[in-house]
Each structure stands twice: as C-alpha cells, then as structure tokens.
Design a protein around this motif. Sequence first.
Motif, PDB file in Angstrom:
ATOM      1  N   CYS A 217       0.864  -1.181   0.000  1.00  0.00           N
ATOM      2  CA  CYS A 217       0.000   0.000   0.000  1.00  0.00           C
ATOM      3  C   CYS A 217       0.898   1.229   0.000  1.00  0.00           C
ATOM      4  CB  CYS A 217      -0.910   0.009   1.216  1.00  0.00           C
ATOM      5  SG  CYS A 217      -1.797   1.564   1.463  1.00  0.00           S
ATOM      6  N   THR A 218       0.771   2.024  -1.043  1.00  0.00           N
ATOM      7  CA  THR A 218       1.569   3.237  -1.157  1.00  0.00           C
ATOM      8  C   THR A 218       0.687   4.449  -0.889  1.00  0.00           C
ATOM      9  OG1 THR A 218       3.061   2.209  -2.732  1.00  0.00           O
ATOM     10  CG2 THR A 218       3.040   4.609  -2.663  1.00  0.00           C
ATOM     11  N   ALA A 219       1.187   5.309  -0.021  1.00  0.00           N
ATOM     12  CA  ALA A 219       0.432   6.495   0.383  1.00  0.00           C
ATOM     13  C   ALA A 219       1.000   7.742  -0.257  1.00  0.00           C
ATOM     14  CB  ALA A 219       0.464   6.632   1.900  1.00  0.00           C
ATOM     15  N   SER A 220       0.125   8.709  -0.510  1.00  0.00           N
ATOM     16  CA  SER A 220       0.537  10.025  -0.977  1.00  0.00           C
ATOM     17  C   SER A 220      -0.354  11.064  -0.322  1.00  0.00           C
ATOM     18  CB  SER A 220       0.447  10.126  -2.498  1.00  0.00           C
ATOM     19  OG  SER A 220      -0.870   9.889  -2.945  1.00  0.00           O
TER      20      SER A 220
ATOM     21  N   PHE B 149       4.040  10.351   5.496  1.00  0.00           N
ATOM     22  CA  PHE B 149       3.843   8.941   5.776  1.00  0.00           C
ATOM     23  C   PHE B 149       4.555   8.503   7.048  1.00  0.00           C
ATOM     24  CE2 PHE B 149       2.908   4.627   4.656  1.00  0.00           C
ATOM     25  CZ  PHE B 149       4.000   3.886   5.064  1.00  0.00           C
ATOM     26  N   SER B 150       5.746   9.003   7.275  1.00  0.00           N
ATOM     27  CA  SER B 150       6.577   8.488   8.363  1.00  0.00           C
ATOM     28  C   SER B 150       5.962   8.693   9.744  1.00  0.00           C
ATOM     29  CB  SER B 150       7.970   9.117   8.312  1.00  0.00           C
ATOM     30  OG  SER B 150       7.878  10.526   8.469  1.00  0.00           O
TER      31      SER B 150
ATOM     32  N   ILE C 156       0.818  -0.948  12.363  1.00  0.00           N
ATOM     33  CA  ILE C 156       2.213  -0.598  12.612  1.00  0.00           C
ATOM     34  C   ILE C 156       2.281   0.903  12.891  1.00  0.00           C
ATOM     35  CG2 ILE C 156       2.740  -0.328  10.130  1.00  0.00           C
ATOM     36  CD1 ILE C 156       5.591  -1.420  10.875  1.00  0.00           C
ATOM     37  N   THR C 157       2.909   1.253  14.005  1.00  0.00           N
ATOM     38  CA  THR C 157       3.014   2.658  14.377  1.00  0.00           C
ATOM     39  C   THR C 157       4.190   3.317  13.665  1.00  0.00           C
ATOM     40  OG1 THR C 157       4.497   2.278  16.240  1.00  0.00           O
ATOM     41  CG2 THR C 157       2.123   2.059  16.662  1.00  0.00           C
ATOM     42  N   SER C 158       4.301   4.630  13.857  1.00  0.00           N
ATOM     43  CA  SER C 158       5.404   5.359  13.235  1.00  0.00           C
ATOM     44  C   SER C 158       6.755   4.887  13.755  1.00  0.00           C
ATOM     45  CB  SER C 158       5.237   6.861  13.475  1.00  0.00           C
ATOM     46  OG  SER C 158       5.191   7.133  14.867  1.00  0.00           O
TER      47      SER C 158
ATOM     48  N   SER D 255       7.152   5.396   1.262  1.00  0.00           N
ATOM     49  CA  SER D 255       5.770   5.683   1.710  1.00  0.00           C
ATOM     50  C   SER D 255       4.871   4.466   1.510  1.00  0.00           C
ATOM     51  CB  SER D 255       5.198   6.891   0.964  1.00  0.00           C
ATOM     52  OG  SER D 255       5.932   8.051   1.258  1.00  0.00           O
ATOM     53  N   THR D 256       5.393   3.313   1.847  1.00  0.00           N
ATOM     54  CA  THR D 256       4.691   2.060   1.570  1.00  0.00           C
ATOM     55  C   THR D 256       4.643   1.193   2.819  1.00  0.00           C
ATOM     56  OG1 THR D 256       5.335   2.125  -0.761  1.00  0.00           O
ATOM     57  CG2 THR D 256       4.685  -0.012   0.135  1.00  0.00           C
TER      58      THR D 256
END
Length: 115
Positions: A22-25, A29-30, A51-53, A76-77
């Motif tokens: 899953c890629t975010a934009s 993201f981090s 999953i947390t940062s 960012s995945t």
Amino acid sequence: QVQLVESGGGLVQAGGSLRLSCTASGTLFSVRTMDWYRQAPGKQRELVATITSSGNTNYADSVKGRFTISRDNAKSTVYLQMNSLKSEDTAVYYCHLVKLNRDYWGQGTQVTVSS
C-alpha cells in the motif's frame, strides 16, 4: 489529498503466501500509524494488523504468527506479508490511516485462498 493504493492481491492455494503493498501520498507517511483491514463477504470489516510510526506492531489473534506488517518510509509504503494462508483469509484487504481525525481507505485488493 490523501491517497492509498493497494496492490498484490490474487488467488493462492491454501498454505501459500502473498505480499500486499500500500503506497500512500498526500501525507507525511513516516508519522502515520498504518493499518490493514479486511472484509469477507457478509461480514464486518475487521482490523488485521497495525504498525506505528516507531515500528511497533499489533495483530489480530487470527493472523498472529502467519502475517507480518512492515513499512518502508522512504517509499511511503506499508506491506502485509501473509504466509500459511487459509480459506478463511479470503477477503478484500484495505489499507487505512487516520489524518486529522479523518479516516482514509484504499480501494481494496482481493485475496482469495482456495482449499
């Protein structure tokens, strides 16, 4: 605008493996906690893994020891490695995050496990 795009679903035999991505934009993201949910036909959507940062993870009891969530902040995945798949894992899998108290979802990717 936040966008989440999943990939990696498909048809697999019981006992097999798949890796979802899953890629975010549109978001930093981090700093985001990322989740994978799934929804089987006729059932409610359920949380599969988080999953947390900082990289802390949590899993539904039904997938512990079989699924692994991970992230690559440079890309960012977020990933979901699914091993020892069972027929009951058949569902549409969704990526999810919360930003400013608003939920964002991907379009979903179908995972079908044949017995």
